[in-house]
Enzyme design. Structure first.
Site: not given
Ligand code: PGA
Length: 252
Positions: A11, A13, A97, A99, A169, A175, A215
């Site tokens: 992803n 982003k 997601h 976010e 997630e 993140g 992560s």
């Molecule tokens: P990350 O993000 O691996 O940077 O923690 C995962 C995601 O949001 O899909």
């Protein structure tokens, strides 16, 4: 009904300009080893067509968007339909997601509408769910994730759900560098699979690929992926470097 697959999805982003995105895709194509693992690149809208040309000859490499609109078209300035995504070679779309939930106010009713539209356009939705830190600390993670899964997915038929992918997630792991322990991931994945079994039956539950996200990095991927109900990962930060992303794929 679909067979359960091992999947590693990146992803990206809101990162990388067009040339950087193409160059990342080229680096992945150059070094990706043939395997049964399905590899998905979740690129920003503007990269999709360019990346689709780069990856089109590679069997197990596919393209995903990170969102789509729930309507078929019309006066929605700045939005993108699922059909538009299909038309540039995109096969998957990440929906729900955290976010999107947090910064764009998306709830499970809206996410269900997006899933419906995505499937109508022939896309495979990657449905994301996960609890925030206070819920985890209060021991309410299953109640929260259970509610998300029920509200977003239980209005669909077994046949429709069998053509989706789920990503668990935990928001506190996204993140942050903090990863859920393999045991925490396994526990939640088994719980989600159990919900699917109750509602849609054994075949759907067994066939569902449930990815862990939050992560994931080369150092922890193997242990996470070795859990019985963890069928792969949705990778944010570490998918932005070809070397790290390839190492994660290799640990599948
Ligand atoms: P990350 O993000 O691996 O940077 O923690 C995962 C995601 O949001 O899909």
């Amino acid at each position: 009904m679909s067979r359960r697959r091992n999947i590693v999805a990146g992803n990206w982003k809101m990162n990388k300009d067009y040339e950087e995105g193409r160059s990342l895709a080229r680096d992945i194509v150059a070094k990706l080893q043939p395997s049964d693992t399905l590899v998905i690149l979740g690129a920003p809208y503007i990269h999709l067509k360019g990346v689709s040309h780069i990856i089109s000859d590679i069997n197990n490499l596919h393209l995903s968007a990170q969102n789509c609109h729930q309507e078929e078209g019309g006066a929605y300035t700045g939005e993108i339909t699922a059909e538009m995504l299909s038309s540039v070679g995109c096969e998957y779309v990440i929906l729900g997601h955290s976010e999107r939930r947090e910064y764009f106010g998306e709830d499970d009713t809206l996410i269900a509408a997006k899933i419906k539209r995505a499937q109508a356009a022939g896309l495979t939705p990657i449905f994301c769910c996960g609890e925030k830190l206070p819920s985890r600390e209060a021991g309410e993670q299953e109640a929260v994730v259970g509610q998300q899964v029920k509200e977003a997915l239980f209005g669909f038929s077994a046949e429709e759900v069998s053509k989706m992918v789920i990503a668990y997630e935990p928001v506190w792991a996204i993140g942050t560098g903090v990863t859920a322990s393999p045991a925490q991931a396994q526990e939640m994945h088994a719980y989600i699979r159990g919900l699917l079994r109750e509602q849609f039956g054994e075949e759907v539950a067994d066939g569902m690929s449930i990815l862990y996200g939050g992560s994931v990095k080369p150092a922890n991927a193997e242990e996470l992926f070795s859990q019985a109900d963890v069928d792969g990962g949705l990778v944010g930060g570490a998918s932005l470097k070809a070397e790290d992303f390839l190492a994660i794929i290799a640990s599948m």
